[in-house]
Design a protein around this motif. Structure first.
Motif, PDB file in Angstrom:
ATOM      1  N   ALA A   1       0.832  -1.202   0.000  1.00  0.00           N
ATOM      2  CA  ALA A   1       0.000   0.000   0.000  1.00  0.00           C
ATOM      3  C   ALA A   1       0.868   1.253   0.000  1.00  0.00           C
ATOM      4  CB  ALA A   1      -0.939   0.000   1.209  1.00  0.00           C
ATOM      5  N   SER A   2       1.945   1.232   0.755  1.00  0.00           N
ATOM      6  CA  SER A   2       2.866   2.368   0.780  1.00  0.00           C
ATOM      7  C   SER A   2       3.522   2.563  -0.580  1.00  0.00           C
ATOM      8  CB  SER A   2       3.936   2.154   1.857  1.00  0.00           C
ATOM      9  OG  SER A   2       4.879   3.203   1.840  1.00  0.00           O
ATOM     10  N   ASP A   3       3.953   1.478  -1.192  1.00  0.00           N
ATOM     11  CA  ASP A   3       4.577   1.567  -2.515  1.00  0.00           C
ATOM     12  C   ASP A   3       3.589   2.079  -3.561  1.00  0.00           C
ATOM     13  OD1 ASP A   3       6.898   0.614  -1.361  1.00  0.00           O
ATOM     14  OD2 ASP A   3       6.860  -1.325  -2.377  1.00  0.00           O
ATOM     15  N   ALA A   4       2.338   1.630  -3.486  1.00  0.00           N
ATOM     16  CA  ALA A   4       1.320   2.101  -4.428  1.00  0.00           C
ATOM     17  C   ALA A   4       1.056   3.596  -4.241  1.00  0.00           C
ATOM     18  CB  ALA A   4       0.030   1.298  -4.257  1.00  0.00           C
ATOM     19  N   ALA A   5       1.028   4.026  -2.994  1.00  0.00           N
ATOM     20  CA  ALA A   5       0.826   5.454  -2.725  1.00  0.00           C
ATOM     21  C   ALA A   5       2.008   6.271  -3.235  1.00  0.00           C
ATOM     22  CB  ALA A   5       0.617   5.677  -1.229  1.00  0.00           C
ATOM     23  N   HIS A   6       3.191   5.718  -3.143  1.00  0.00           N
ATOM     24  CA  HIS A   6       4.375   6.406  -3.673  1.00  0.00           C
ATOM     25  C   HIS A   6       4.283   6.537  -5.185  1.00  0.00           C
ATOM     26  CE1 HIS A   6       8.791   6.572  -4.775  1.00  0.00           C
ATOM     27  NE2 HIS A   6       8.530   7.716  -4.193  1.00  0.00           N
ATOM     28  N   GLU A   7       3.837   5.496  -5.851  1.00  0.00           N
ATOM     29  CA  GLU A   7       3.650   5.555  -7.304  1.00  0.00           C
ATOM     30  C   GLU A   7       2.617   6.613  -7.676  1.00  0.00           C
ATOM     31  OE1 GLU A   7       5.357   4.200  -9.865  1.00  0.00           O
ATOM     32  OE2 GLU A   7       6.712   3.579  -8.260  1.00  0.00           O
ATOM     33  N   ALA A   8       1.586   6.754  -6.855  1.00  0.00           N
ATOM     34  CA  ALA A   8       0.572   7.779  -7.115  1.00  0.00           C
ATOM     35  C   ALA A   8       1.185   9.175  -7.016  1.00  0.00           C
ATOM     36  CB  ALA A   8      -0.593   7.630  -6.137  1.00  0.00           C
ATOM     37  N   VAL A   9       2.095   9.371  -6.083  1.00  0.00           N
ATOM     38  CA  VAL A   9       2.787  10.658  -5.966  1.00  0.00           C
ATOM     39  C   VAL A   9       3.633  10.911  -7.201  1.00  0.00           C
ATOM     40  CG1 VAL A   9       4.604  11.903  -4.711  1.00  0.00           C
ATOM     41  CG2 VAL A   9       2.777  10.765  -3.452  1.00  0.00           C
ATOM     42  N   ARG A  10       4.297   9.860  -7.681  1.00  0.00           N
ATOM     43  CA  ARG A  10       5.135  10.018  -8.877  1.00  0.00           C
ATOM     44  C   ARG A  10       4.294  10.387 -10.094  1.00  0.00           C
ATOM     45  NH1 ARG A  10      10.330   6.738  -8.931  1.00  0.00           N
ATOM     46  NH2 ARG A  10       9.807   6.668 -11.125  1.00  0.00           N
ATOM     47  N   ALA A  11       3.067   9.876 -10.141  1.00  0.00           N
ATOM     48  CA  ALA A  11       2.180  10.165 -11.272  1.00  0.00           C
ATOM     49  C   ALA A  11       1.525  11.542 -11.147  1.00  0.00           C
ATOM     50  CB  ALA A  11       1.106   9.090 -11.377  1.00  0.00           C
ATOM     51  N   ASN A  12       1.234  11.954  -9.915  1.00  0.00           N
ATOM     52  CA  ASN A  12       0.545  13.225  -9.677  1.00  0.00           C
ATOM     53  C   ASN A  12       0.912  13.702  -8.280  1.00  0.00           C
ATOM     54  OD1 ASN A  12      -1.175  15.383  -9.411  1.00  0.00           O
ATOM     55  ND2 ASN A  12      -3.016  14.139  -9.184  1.00  0.00           N
ATOM     56  N   ALA A  13       1.855  14.601  -8.210  1.00  0.00           N
ATOM     57  CA  ALA A  13       2.380  15.050  -6.913  1.00  0.00           C
ATOM     58  C   ALA A  13       1.473  16.087  -6.250  1.00  0.00           C
ATOM     59  CB  ALA A  13       3.787  15.595  -7.078  1.00  0.00           C
ATOM     60  N   SER A  14       0.216  15.762  -6.117  1.00  0.00           N
ATOM     61  CA  SER A  14      -0.732  16.659  -5.464  1.00  0.00           C
ATOM     62  C   SER A  14      -0.580  16.571  -3.945  1.00  0.00           C
ATOM     63  CB  SER A  14      -2.161  16.280  -5.851  1.00  0.00           C
ATOM     64  OG  SER A  14      -2.496  15.037  -5.262  1.00  0.00           O
ATOM     65  N   PRO A  15      -1.035  17.580  -3.237  1.00  0.00           N
ATOM     66  CA  PRO A  15      -0.974  17.507  -1.770  1.00  0.00           C
ATOM     67  C   PRO A  15      -1.711  16.283  -1.210  1.00  0.00           C
ATOM     68  CG  PRO A  15      -1.374  19.761  -2.458  1.00  0.00           C
ATOM     69  CD  PRO A  15      -1.479  18.904  -3.697  1.00  0.00           C
ATOM     70  N   ALA A  16      -2.820  15.926  -1.821  1.00  0.00           N
ATOM     71  CA  ALA A  16      -3.571  14.756  -1.343  1.00  0.00           C
ATOM     72  C   ALA A  16      -2.777  13.465  -1.544  1.00  0.00           C
ATOM     73  CB  ALA A  16      -4.908  14.657  -2.057  1.00  0.00           C
ATOM     74  N   ALA A  17      -2.092  13.355  -2.673  1.00  0.00           N
ATOM     75  CA  ALA A  17      -1.281  12.165  -2.934  1.00  0.00           C
ATOM     76  C   ALA A  17      -0.120  12.074  -1.942  1.00  0.00           C
ATOM     77  CB  ALA A  17      -0.764  12.175  -4.370  1.00  0.00           C
ATOM     78  N   TRP A  18       0.527  13.210  -1.669  1.00  0.00           N
ATOM     79  CA  TRP A  18       1.610  13.223  -0.688  1.00  0.00           C
ATOM     80  C   TRP A  18       1.095  12.818   0.692  1.00  0.00           C
ATOM     81  CZ3 TRP A  18       6.713  13.410  -1.196  1.00  0.00           C
ATOM     82  CH2 TRP A  18       7.248  13.881  -2.399  1.00  0.00           C
ATOM     83  N   ALA A  19      -0.060  13.341   1.078  1.00  0.00           N
ATOM     84  CA  ALA A  19      -0.629  13.026   2.390  1.00  0.00           C
ATOM     85  C   ALA A  19      -0.942  11.534   2.492  1.00  0.00           C
ATOM     86  CB  ALA A  19      -1.879  13.853   2.641  1.00  0.00           C
ATOM     87  N   ALA A  20      -1.485  10.966   1.424  1.00  0.00           N
ATOM     88  CA  ALA A  20      -1.806   9.540   1.425  1.00  0.00           C
ATOM     89  C   ALA A  20      -0.535   8.704   1.553  1.00  0.00           C
ATOM     90  CB  ALA A  20      -2.570   9.167   0.159  1.00  0.00           C
ATOM     91  N   TRP A  21       0.511   9.107   0.833  1.00  0.00           N
ATOM     92  CA  TRP A  21       1.764   8.355   0.915  1.00  0.00           C
ATOM     93  C   TRP A  21       2.354   8.432   2.319  1.00  0.00           C
ATOM     94  CZ3 TRP A  21       7.130  10.126  -1.083  1.00  0.00           C
ATOM     95  CH2 TRP A  21       8.047   9.090  -0.923  1.00  0.00           C
TER      96      TRP A  21
END
Length: 76
Positions: A15-35
């Motif tokens: 789950a952490s790795d998937a959230a990191h990939e989401a940040v790489r795809a879209n570095a939005s504040p919400a994505a960073w918070a989720a990671w």
């Protein structure tokens, strides 16, 4: 002794790795918070498990990441 991480730790790291990939795809504040949240959960669980089994935390973390990122091939 080889550390065999439980499924719960593996799932938290995935789950952490998937959230990191989401940040790489879209570095939005919400994505960073989720990671940060997912990574924190994974790290806390690794720390607790290391205490339970009496192994160094960094060795448990390495075993978890290896299990997630470089899984052993299935036995034939």
């Amino acid at each position: 002794m080889a550390i065999e991480p439980p499924d719960e730790l593996i799932e938290l790291q995935r789950a952490s790795d998937a959230a990191h990939e989401a940040v790489r795809a879209n570095a939005s504040p919400a994505a960073w918070a989720a990671w940060r949240e997912r990574a924190g959960e994974a790290q806390a669980a690794v720390t607790e498990y290391a205490k339970e089994i009496g192994e160094p935390r960094h060795q448990v973390e390495a075993a978890v990441k290896k299990a997630v990122r470089h899984p052993a091939p299935p036995e034939a």
